[in-house]
Motif scaffolding. Structure first.
Motif, mmCIF file in Angstrom:
data_model
loop_
_atom_site.group_PDB
_atom_site.id
_atom_site.type_symbol
_atom_site.label_atom_id
_atom_site.label_comp_id
_atom_site.label_asym_id
_atom_site.label_seq_id
_atom_site.Cartn_x
_atom_site.Cartn_y
_atom_site.Cartn_z
ATOM 1 N N ARG A 578 -24.846 -3.275 -15.616
ATOM 2 C CA ARG A 578 -25.507 -4.460 -16.148
ATOM 3 C C ARG A 578 -26.777 -4.093 -16.917
ATOM 4 N NH1 ARG A 578 -25.700 -7.921 -10.527
ATOM 5 N NH2 ARG A 578 -23.491 -7.818 -9.972
ATOM 6 N N SER A 579 -27.102 -2.802 -16.983
ATOM 7 C CA SER A 579 -28.345 -2.345 -17.616
ATOM 8 C C SER A 579 -28.090 -2.109 -19.098
ATOM 9 C CB SER A 579 -28.829 -1.054 -16.953
ATOM 10 O OG SER A 579 -28.879 -1.213 -15.555
ATOM 11 N N PHE A 586 -25.411 3.200 -23.101
ATOM 12 C CA PHE A 586 -25.014 2.885 -21.715
ATOM 13 C C PHE A 586 -23.593 2.320 -21.653
ATOM 14 C CE2 PHE A 586 -29.633 2.769 -21.797
ATOM 15 C CZ PHE A 586 -29.925 3.632 -20.748
ATOM 16 N N GLN A 587 -22.817 2.678 -22.643
ATOM 17 C CA GLN A 587 -21.407 2.295 -22.640
ATOM 18 C C GLN A 587 -20.533 3.494 -22.323
ATOM 19 O OE1 GLN A 587 -20.980 0.576 -26.527
ATOM 20 N NE2 GLN A 587 -22.056 -1.325 -25.978
ATOM 21 N N ASN A 588 -21.128 4.558 -21.806
ATOM 22 C CA ASN A 588 -20.372 5.761 -21.410
ATOM 23 C C ASN A 588 -21.022 6.367 -20.180
ATOM 24 O OD1 ASN A 588 -22.405 7.918 -22.273
ATOM 25 N ND2 ASN A 588 -22.196 6.667 -24.133
ATOM 26 N N GLU A 589 -20.379 7.365 -19.635
ATOM 27 C CA GLU A 589 -20.794 7.919 -18.355
ATOM 28 C C GLU A 589 -22.099 8.703 -18.453
ATOM 29 O OE1 GLU A 589 -21.048 8.498 -14.448
ATOM 30 O OE2 GLU A 589 -19.686 7.137 -15.500
ATOM 31 N N MET A 590 -22.414 9.275 -19.602
ATOM 32 C CA MET A 590 -23.640 10.081 -19.704
ATOM 33 C C MET A 590 -24.875 9.235 -19.409
ATOM 34 S SD MET A 590 -25.324 12.034 -22.960
ATOM 35 C CE MET A 590 -23.900 13.058 -23.275
ATOM 36 N N GLY A 591 -24.981 8.085 -20.090
ATOM 37 C CA GLY A 591 -26.138 7.233 -19.854
ATOM 38 C C GLY A 591 -26.144 6.628 -18.468
ATOM 39 N N VAL A 618 -35.775 -1.755 -17.027
ATOM 40 C CA VAL A 618 -36.931 -0.984 -17.473
ATOM 41 C C VAL A 618 -36.584 0.497 -17.559
ATOM 42 C CG1 VAL A 618 -39.299 -0.329 -16.908
ATOM 43 C CG2 VAL A 618 -38.548 -2.684 -16.527
ATOM 44 N N THR A 619 -35.897 1.026 -16.558
ATOM 45 C CA THR A 619 -35.565 2.454 -16.537
ATOM 46 C C THR A 619 -34.610 2.815 -17.664
ATOM 47 O OG1 THR A 619 -35.823 2.388 -14.131
ATOM 48 C CG2 THR A 619 -34.774 4.332 -15.061
ATOM 49 N N SER A 620 -33.667 1.941 -17.972
ATOM 50 C CA SER A 620 -32.732 2.233 -19.064
ATOM 51 C C SER A 620 -33.465 2.364 -20.395
ATOM 52 C CB SER A 620 -31.657 1.151 -19.134
ATOM 53 O OG SER A 620 -32.244 -0.121 -19.374
#
Length: 1253
Positions: A578-579, A586-591, A618-620
């Motif tokens: 949800r971040s 953030f649409q893949n495993e790395m992020g 915030v962290t994202s």
């Protein structure tokens, strides 16, 4: 206490002599004790108003010789007891010795030398802190303890002369501010006023000036308000009150008591009227301001500051300001705000040298750093001392504060161990390291890294430096993968920003030692270029310092945290996707994996916070511009310094700032505030703004500019922008009619705040996609919004915001406590017969006991008693000692000196998990049974209190018999379980074995266990004779304070006799091997058979015919006699060694239907108030010896049904247990008592008279 002998010229002025001998006189000050007349009233009033009572104790001892008119004061005391002990010591140890001397001067010299020797011996045992305090202050502290009954653990911080307004009449007296209480005392012409308020009860603290109360301090609690005025320095007093109230609020949040700072440097001389605690609090306040000003870590302590000038090469001028020196930093702040600020970490310092003084540059000091920067300070008042202090700190400064293999410094636990390796490093430098970490940055020893999961080699690490996210931010990674696009003017604008910052770095320096000026702020407000954003965020937040001193910390923390399954990790996994799902990073495993590691590592570092929603958003954003380690340290700075208490379990910090925002709205936009209050919308909209720094409500590229400003300016930027948003929409908001309409207007406005200068491709904003409208609203340039916020609301100051935060923190925390109380009451009201009001009052009393243990100590620490992750119902717990105090105050069953024993048994019964603590639900369960149960329920509770686990083996008369009881009881219970397993079908042993093999049977039994099963009286185990004796003693003690005492005594004696014979009959059946069914049917038949089988009157022949039965009854007689003799023995009670005279044995009243057992064994008389239960050794020496040597029979037992049936035969007992008890009176008595546990005060005049005779 003994005091240094001082000469007294007028021995009898304002004093009354009470005792005297040839060498010493004991005197009492007029106005203390009984009598005194008008002179005593005047002296007492003067003592209070002029504070002479703080210096002059009410009692003293003088030394004099012969006809000499000179007296020497050698001892004083605050109570008669204390001064009497000194007097008796003098009479016992000195009188005989002094009579030998011939010369009066020798006598005086000897007495003075003896007293000084005693004082020197006592001083060796005093604590260091007490030695720091002045003598006058210690006397004031003693007086405070005496006046308000405070224990030794309660420390006085300071005391002030002031007036307390009671109604419209001011009472002049003294205000005592202790760590946990505000106390006031006044004595004016016989009128005494005493006030005690716990800081944890304070809901509002204000300094105001009105016509009625000129320049006063108002202290508000939930129930009342108190006004204090006429202070000599009201600002200092109010500042100290704020500090103490803040400590109390922190106590409510964390349940940690106040810990004095033992590492404060001792003053070169004892300061008058300033305690060590006051110095401690002043130092804490300075440290907090210092850390906040320069964004330093929580363990940084200010050593000192001095006025000076700093040469600024960029402006070619000397800037006037102050230099601050602490254990790891040298900082400078200009007198004119924003002109210049400088932070020099000692780890970067290479040379500190004194330059040559001149008339142009007096007392210069040059400091050079490893990156070839030199800073020139001048006009230093004490340069030599300053250089020495800096040199000392440089010697103590290691290159790094943590390295791999060290224990991880984690937040929320003990600090003592994690610095051990650091100390060893410093020892290698041959420098003793004496600095201790602040209690606010605790640590605990690390645990071994967890073994890898299934299919994962144990050596595999979750984090390593080769990961892409360990080298650069996610945005740079994905920009490299994306094709280069010429953005035209936007790219050119970005390059210009980068060049402007490069020029700034050249002129002002780069890195942590950069000069920070108004030019720096202008560049930040213009937008930080994306290539420099991560670096500057680290610099301005102070995270760069922590990361530099803890290399490898994050990597080690990840290895220890990953793989653990906790509530925080479950919440993290739920929120990962949800971040910022709209961002391709953030649409893949790395992020996602990088975000997981950072959040999990921080949750492990700070378990008090763990994880809170909004931290993921915030962290994202931090990960987009920073490496994982940098993002982690930025998150630490956010959660622990820049946004304090924002992300704990109750988001207290965000709620506090919400209240500050409402107050600012009222001051800056009063018309809008009134309208918005009617709609109730301010608190609804602002929470998400503050928690996520606008990242969740504004397009990403616009919100990130606000984050730039936030890291440089702090929280004031968020307040400014929030006010600017409301101001920009004022007209539309004033026209709103409901909350939804106002939220829609603000939502659309924020959705259309755009950053037209961004070079990154646009990111769709989910919130904007959900809003609809006929016409798209106009776009708002984020730079214009920021500019407007500074123009209209730029006058906001950080110190003003902190002052407003304090005011709101009191309201918010007390409001949360009230919410918790209501939640607990709602959860328990269906399970208790108490009313809602009664439950709320009980909760307040219960919690007060818990909080008291936080600062006055208890058998277990506060952290063990309070777990914020638990439901409100189970958060607060008390131990046996506190439960005993509440039971004595609130319990309906008073047992005199045996009340503590009964409380211990009830505590063990309620403590189901055997951890030595009970929660509020368990506490109410026990009280509810005693107050609102019917006779059966009350008797069942009493019955259980005399069975294990309530009755511990130590309370039994014989350990061997207790062991036998446990064995027999287990056997009996085992038999009952077997019998109940038959379900009444009379199955044979073979059929039982078949049932054991039946799996369906096990499933049925398992399902039956899961169902809530209500305990019936048939489920209660049998009680043996030893336990029965204890039950009789308890009942006897319970009745000792009742108005129908004698009737109840006779009734319980009759029931005891009846039950003894029932047990004997049952024992015979058991011993003869008769069918068990007969024994099982006995309880039902007992009520009708008992009167026939056991008439109330028995002759001596019947009782003596069965010597064994007589011995059993003798045990009951002896127990009951002991019970009464322990509770109250009248001085004129007859002491008959043989159990009473013949006339008493023949008295008709003793041989009546109320007779306890047979005649001659136990005799009761109800003809006098001072009746004493006679011992059971009448009727012959042989029988008496036999009875005295008898012991409880392990084979004897009865059931609860038999006890209940026997009790029902006595109307007095039925009336007693059916009588309704009122808890309101007892709770009111608890509330009217002072909020502290009173100690035993001084001896009364009557006691002193007895001592002197």
């Amino acid at each position: 206490m003994w005091i240094t002998p001082e000469e007294v010229l007028l021995a009898n002025a304002l004093w009354v002599s009470e005792r005297a001998n040839p060498f010493f006189i004991l005197q009492r000050r007029k106005g203390h004790g009984k009598g005194g007349g008008i002179t005593g009233l005047l002296v007492g009033t003067l003592d209070v108003v002029l504070d002479s009572s703080a210096r002059v104790a009410p009692y003293r001892i003088l030394h004099q010789t012969g006809d000499s008119q000179i007296f020497w004061s050698i001892a004083c005391g605050s109570s008669r007891k204390e001064i009497t002990e000194h007097w008796e010591w003098l009479e016992a140890n000195l009188l005989q010795t002094l009579s030998i001397f011939d010369n009066e001067d020798d006598i005086t010299t000897f007495v003075k030398g003896k007293i000084q020797g005693i004082m020197a011996e006592e001083n060796k045992c005093r604590k260091a802190q007490e030695d720091e305090d002045s003598g006058k202050f210690r006397e004031a502290e003693l007086k405070m303890r005496k006046l308000f009954g405070m224990p030794e653990e309660e420390k006085l911080v300071n005391y002030y002369s002031c007036s307390y307004w009671k109604g419209r009449v001011p009472r002049q007296g003294w205000l005592y501010l202790t760590v946990n209480h505000l106390c006031f005392y006044s004595f004016l012409l016989g009128k005494e006023v005493t006030l005690v308020v716990q800081w944890t009860d304070v809901t509002q603290l204000e300094k105001n000036a009105t016509l009625v109360f000129p320049e006063s301090v108002r202290v508000s609690t939930r129930d009342t308000q108190h006004f204090f005025s006429m202070f000599l320095n009201i600002n200092d007093t109010f500042k100290l009150m704020e500090q103490l109230a803040n400590i109390a609020m922190r106590q409510l949040l964390d349940n940690e008591g106040f810990a004095a700072d033992r590492s404060l440097p001792k003053p070169c001389k004892t300061l008058k009227n300033v305690s060590a605690l006051k110095r401690d609090l002043d130092a804490r306040a300075k440290n907090e301001r210092y850390r906040a000003l320069f964004r330093l870590t929580q363990d940084e302590r200010l050593d000192g500051h001095t006025d000076c000038t700093l040469w600024t090469p960029f402006a070619k001028m000397h800037v006037v300001g102050q230099m601050f020196v602490s254990n790891n930093y040298i900082c400078f702040a200009s007198r004119e705000e924003d002109l210049c600020q400088l932070i020099i970490p000692l780890r970067e310092v290479s040379i500190v040298e004194k330059a040559d003084s001149s008339s142009v540059l007096p007392s210069p000091l040059s400091i050079s750093t490893k990156n070839k920067m030199t800073f020139l300070f001048a006009n230093l008042k004490d340069r030599d001392f300053l250089v020495q202090r800096i040199s000392d700190f440089l010697q103590r400064t290691p290159d790094r504060l943590w390295s791999e293999g060290d224990q991880l410094p984690l937040s929320g636990q003990s600090v003592s161990q994690s610095f051990s390796r650091w100390s060893r490093q410093l020892a290698d430098l041959a420098v003793s390291h004496q600095e201790t970490p602040s209690p606010t940055t605790p640590t605990f020893p690390s645990t071994p890294p967890p073994v890898g999961g299934a299919g994962e080699p144990p050596q595999q690490r979750h984090y390593n430096p080769d990961l892409p996210t360990a080298k650069q931010g996610l945005l740079r990674i994905y920009h490299k993968e994306a094709p280069d696009e010429d953005m035209g003017p936007k790219a050119t604008k970005e390059k210009m920003k980068e060049e402007a910052w490069n020029i700034h770095f050249f002129e002002y320096g780069r890195g942590v030692c950069m000069y920070r000026t108004s030019k720096t702020r202008e560049l930040v407000l213009s937008g930080i270029p994306e290539s420099l954003r991560g670096e500057l965020w680290l610099l301005f937040s102070g995270a760069l310092n922590e990361m530099a001193t803890h290399p490898g910390y994050y990597a080690e923390l990840v290895e220890q945290a990953m793989g653990r399954c906790t509530l925080a990790t479950e919440e993290i996994e739920r929120d990962l996707h949800r971040s910022m799902p709209e961002h391709h990073a953030f649409q893949n495993e790395m992020g996602i994996a990088a975000l997981r590691r950072v959040l999990t590592a921080y949750a492990y570092r700070n378990p008090n916070i763990g994880y809170c929603q909004a931290m993921n958003i915030v962290t994202s954003v931090l990960l987009l511009y920073c490496t994982e380690e940098e993002a982690f340290w930025l998150l630490v700075a956010l959660c622990e310094r820049m946004l304090p208490d924002y992300y704990n379990t109750r988001v207290v910090g965000a709620l506090v700032d919400q209240g500050v925002f409402e107050e600012l709205t009222r001051e800056c936009l009063p018309l809008l505030y009134e309208h918005m209050q009617e709609l109730g919308v301010i608190s609804t909209i602002s929470l998400s703004w503050f928690l996520t720094l606008f990242l969740s409500v504004m397009p990403f590229h616009s919100a990130v500019l606000l984050v730039d400003c936030f890291f440089y300016e702090g929280i004031k930027v968020i307040f400014q922008v929030s006010l600017a948003v409301l101001h920009a929409n004022m007209e539309q908001l004033m026209a709103c009619h409901d909350e939804g309409e106002a939220m829609t207007i603000l939502g659309r406005y924020l959705d259309n705040v755009v950053n037209k200068q961004t070079v990154s491709p646009p990111i769709p904003h989910l919130h904007a996609l959900l809003t609809s409208g006929d016409e798209p609203p106009p776009e708002i340039d984020v730079f214009e919004l920021i500019k407007a916020s500074y123009e209209k609301f730029g006058s906001l100051r950080a110190d003003v915001i902190e002052q407003m935060r304090f005011k709101q923190r009191l309201k918010v925390i007390q409001s949360l406590e009230d919410t918790a109380k209501r939640s607990v009451v709602r959860a328990i009201m269906t399970e208790s017969a108490f009313s809602i009001e009664e439950l709320e009052e009980l909760y307040v009393l219960f919690k007060a006991k818990h909080i008291m243990s936080c600062y006055w100590g208890a058998s277990s620490t506060a952290a063990e008693r309070h777990d914020p992750s638990l439901p409100y119902l189970e958060q607060y717990r008390i131990d046996l000692g506190q439960f005993g105090q509440l039971f004595a105050a609130l319990g309906p069953w008073g047992c005199g000196i045996h009340t503590a024993t009964l409380a211990s048994r009830l505590f063990r019964l309620l403590d189901q998990n055997k951890d030595g603590l009970i929660n509020f639900k368990e506490f109410v369960t026990g009280l509810s049974g005693m107050y609102h149960g019917d006779m059966t329920e009350k008797l069942k509770l009493l019955y259980k209190l005399h069975l294990p686990p309530a009755l511990c083996p130590e309370e039994a008369e014989s350990a061997l018999e207790a062991t036998q009881f446990f064995t027999d009881e287990d056997t009996l219970q085992g038999e009952e379980v077997k019998e109940s397993g038959d379900f009444g079908n009379g199955d044979s042993e073979d059929k039982k074995e078949e049932k054991v093999k039946d799996y369906k049977y096990y499933l049925r039994m398992w399902a039956k266990e899961k169902e809530p099963k209500k305990e019936t009286i048939k489920d209660l185990p049998r009680i043996n004779q030893e336990q029965f004796i204890e039950l009789c003693k308890t009942l006897y003690n319970m009745f000792s304070e009742d108005s129908l005492e004698q009737e109840l005594y006779h009734a319980i004696a009759t029931v005891a006799s009846l039950l003894l014979r029932i047990g004997e009959v049952g024992k015979k059946f058991t011993n003869n091997g008769t069918n068990k069914k007969v024994l099982e049917a006995q309880p039902q038949a007992q009520p009708t058979q008992a009167p026939q089988l056991h008439p109330p009157v028995a002759g001596p022949e019947e009782s003596d015919s069965n010597g064994e039965g007589s011995s059993r009854q003798a045990l009951i007689c002896k127990a009951l006699a002991e019970a009464q003799l322990e509770t109250a023995v009248p001085p004129a009670a007859p002491s008959s060694g043989n159990g009473g005279s013949d006339e008493e044995g023949k008295d008709d009243t003793s041989v009546s239907s109320y007779s306890v057992v047979s005649a001659g064994e136990l005799q009761c008389e109800d003809i006098a108030d001072d009746t004493v239960l006679i011992g059971c050794d009448g009727g012959g020496n042989g029988a008496g010896d036999r009875r005295r040597g008898s012991a409880p029979d392990a084979d004897w037992s009865i059931t609860f049904e038999q006890v209940l049936a026997s009790m029902l035969t006595e109307p007095a007992l039925v009336d007693y247990f059916e009588k309704k008890q009122d808890i309101q009176g007892k709770m009111a008595a608890c509330k009217t008592q002072r909020a502290v546990e009173r100690q035993v005060s001084s001896s009364s005049d009557h006691e002193l008279a007895q001592l002197s005779t």
